[in-house]
Each structure stands twice: as structure tokens, then as C-alpha cells.
Write a protein that holds these residues in place. Sequence first.
Motif, PDB file in Angstrom:
ATOM      1  N   MET A 233       0.843  -1.189   0.000  1.00  0.00           N
ATOM      2  CA  MET A 233       0.000   0.000   0.000  1.00  0.00           C
ATOM      3  C   MET A 233       0.880   1.241   0.000  1.00  0.00           C
ATOM      4  N   GLY A 234       0.459   2.227  -0.758  1.00  0.00           N
ATOM      5  CA  GLY A 234       1.170   3.493  -0.803  1.00  0.00           C
ATOM      6  C   GLY A 234       0.198   4.640  -0.937  1.00  0.00           C
ATOM      7  N   LEU A 235       0.732   5.857  -0.910  1.00  0.00           N
ATOM      8  CA  LEU A 235      -0.138   7.024  -1.051  1.00  0.00           C
ATOM      9  C   LEU A 235      -0.667   7.168  -2.478  1.00  0.00           C
ATOM     10  N   ARG A 236       0.052   6.661  -3.465  1.00  0.00           N
ATOM     11  CA  ARG A 236      -0.384   6.830  -4.849  1.00  0.00           C
ATOM     12  C   ARG A 236      -1.090   5.605  -5.403  1.00  0.00           C
ATOM     13  N   SER A 237      -0.679   4.401  -5.019  1.00  0.00           N
ATOM     14  CA  SER A 237      -1.270   3.192  -5.576  1.00  0.00           C
ATOM     15  C   SER A 237      -1.137   2.060  -4.577  1.00  0.00           C
ATOM     16  N   CYS A 238      -1.828   0.978  -4.876  1.00  0.00           N
ATOM     17  CA  CYS A 238      -1.707  -0.238  -4.082  1.00  0.00           C
ATOM     18  C   CYS A 238      -1.548  -1.425  -5.035  1.00  0.00           C
ATOM     19  N   LYS A 239      -0.869  -2.461  -4.559  1.00  0.00           N
ATOM     20  CA  LYS A 239      -0.608  -3.648  -5.366  1.00  0.00           C
ATOM     21  C   LYS A 239      -1.419  -4.815  -4.829  1.00  0.00           C
ATOM     22  N   ILE A 240      -2.185  -5.447  -5.739  1.00  0.00           N
ATOM     23  CA  ILE A 240      -3.079  -6.545  -5.368  1.00  0.00           C
ATOM     24  C   ILE A 240      -2.688  -7.764  -6.204  1.00  0.00           C
TER      25      ILE A 240
END
Length: 363
Positions: A233-240
Motif C-alpha cells: 500500500m502506498g499514497l499513490r497506488s496499491c498492489k493486489i
Amino acid sequence: MELLKGWNIDYSLLGQRVWLALLVLLTTFILIKVTGWLLDWFLARLELEEGVLEQSNLRHDFLKSLGVLLKALLFYGGYFVAVLIILQIFHVALLSPGDLKDLGLKILKVMGIIIGARLAVRLGKTVVGQVFDRHELHQSFMQKRRAQTLQVLLQSMVTYVLFFVAFIMVLQVFGVNTSAILASAGILGLAVGFGAQSLVKDVISGFFILFEDQFAVGDYVETAGVVGVVEEMGLRSCKIRAWTGQLHIVPNGEISKVTNYNRGHMLAVVVVGIAYEADVDRALEVLRRAGEQAKAELPDIVETPVVQGVVELADSAVNIRVVAATRAGQQWEVERQLRRRFKLALEAAGIEIPYPRRVIYQR
């Protein structure tokens, strides 16, 4: 030596001034040390007063920061005054008395602004840290990692905002027109905002995802048309990561609705069909016993499976539904285990599970 003789230097007067300057430095050093010791003693007594130790660490951190800043002010201010006195001893007039007074006032104001900013930053960081520490004992490992990320982000924002305000105030002390700077910064920020709307949207959405605890690393979620486990998780995007292995990178601005399968107990739902000729009550009893045995053997089942009864009279089967409360994320594994157990139990009891068959007649 011949050159020095021509300068008419009064060595006795020069020596007196040098000794006087050394005396000023020594006196300043002693006063700084004594005043620092008295300041430490006073702050220690203040901290040990009745009732202070029973309070939060906020006052302790404030007093500690105040002591460090006051000793720094005492050190630099004391030696600055000593230098001015020494210059007066040697009759070195770099500034007029009025200019010297103005410069001293400006330096005091600047030091006061810096001290106030540092105290405010330390106070803000302490408040943010204590807000997160109150809920730390009731959080899992992943929740603690997310809370730490959000805590660092908020503390950084507090630091940048307060020091920017302090910088503007310092410029105002020296007579710099800060209105033009603020107007230019506003126009520049507006231009950047228009040029990077999607980026700003992603960052704001990411901040609220973290702040509202919508999902965390390790959760199985469904969002933006993607289903899988959150890996980062990040402020710009998340990885699923999908269960088939694909890694989806989703901008936070595209996340409008989230379905989280890891919050609270989940339900494993199994529908079993039996033949119309079978004894329904006997089939319900067989499923109930199989569910109780599964509860005793499968740790992912938190409550005994409930046989709800007949839910549908289908074309070729009587459908019976069984539900079981499971640990978050384990409902699908429990469903697979229950289906296997129900099939074996019904076969052992001689109850037919219907399936499509083709009968061919030959003349």
C-alpha cells in the motif's frame, strides 16, 4: 619590529585590553555553565512535582525540548554578547548603537521564532505519536505497520508546515515582502494542481484509505474490478495479487468501493442436493453430525455449522443449505472441506446425491 615601532602601539594598554577580553570570555563561560546547571535543576524539580509523573509523556517531552532550546539560546546568546563587549573594549565600532540595537532585536526575534517552531514541531509529533500509541496494543502486526506509516506521514506534514510558517515569519522580521512569495507559491501550486489532478487525487485517496483503515496489507479485497490479496500500500497506488498470480497495480484514485473479506468472521455457505426419493429428515441429521465433526477437526471453523434446511426444490434435487462461521479469509477452504465431508457422509448413509444421467433405449 622596526615597523611596529613606527605604529606607536601602547603595549601596556593593549595587554590590558587582551586580559580584559579574556576575563569577559571566562566570565561568560562560567555564567553559561552555572546558568545551564540551574536550568537543569529547575526543570528536574518541575518534572518531579507531585502529579507530574502520573500524567502522560507529553509534558516530559515538552520540558526536555524546552531545556535543550533554552540552553542553546543561552550558549549562542551569551557568546554573542561577549563578542560585542570585546569589540567595545578594543573600540571596534562595526555598527552604530542604533543599528546594533535593531540587529540584536531581530536576532532575538529570529531565535524566538526558531525556538517556538521547534517546540511546536516537537509538541505536534508527540501528540500524533500518543494518538497512535493509545490504540497500538489492540492492533495486529499489519495494522501496526500501517499505523506507523500514517504516523510518520502526519509527523512529516506537521514538521514541514510549521517550519514553512517559521521561515515566512523570519523573512518578515528582516523586512522581506512575503506577500509576493505566498502569491507566487499559490499560483505555482494551482498550476501544478491543474497539471497533476490525477496524482493529487491518488494521493488524497491513499491518505484517506490509510486514515480510515479501509484495508491493510494481507487482506483479501475486491476493488476497481480486481480481486486478490493486498501486497503493498502506498499514497499513490496499491498492489493486489490475484489468486492466479497476476499482480495488479491500482491507482488509489480509482478505488471508489472496497469489498474486504478479512474483517470479522466470514460465512462458509454450502448447498447440498439430495434425491427426491431420499428421506429429508435423515439427510438433515447426517449433515448436522458431519458439521459437528468438522467443527471438532477444523480449527478454521469458529462456530458449529448450522443446517438451515431445504432452500430450493430444484428440477432434479432437493437443495439443503449449511452455513458455518469461519476465520477471516478461510471461508473458501472451509467450503471445500465441508463439501468433501458431506459427500462422504451422505454416501455412507446411503443417501443419493443426484446428478445428470442419460438413459438410452434400444429396440
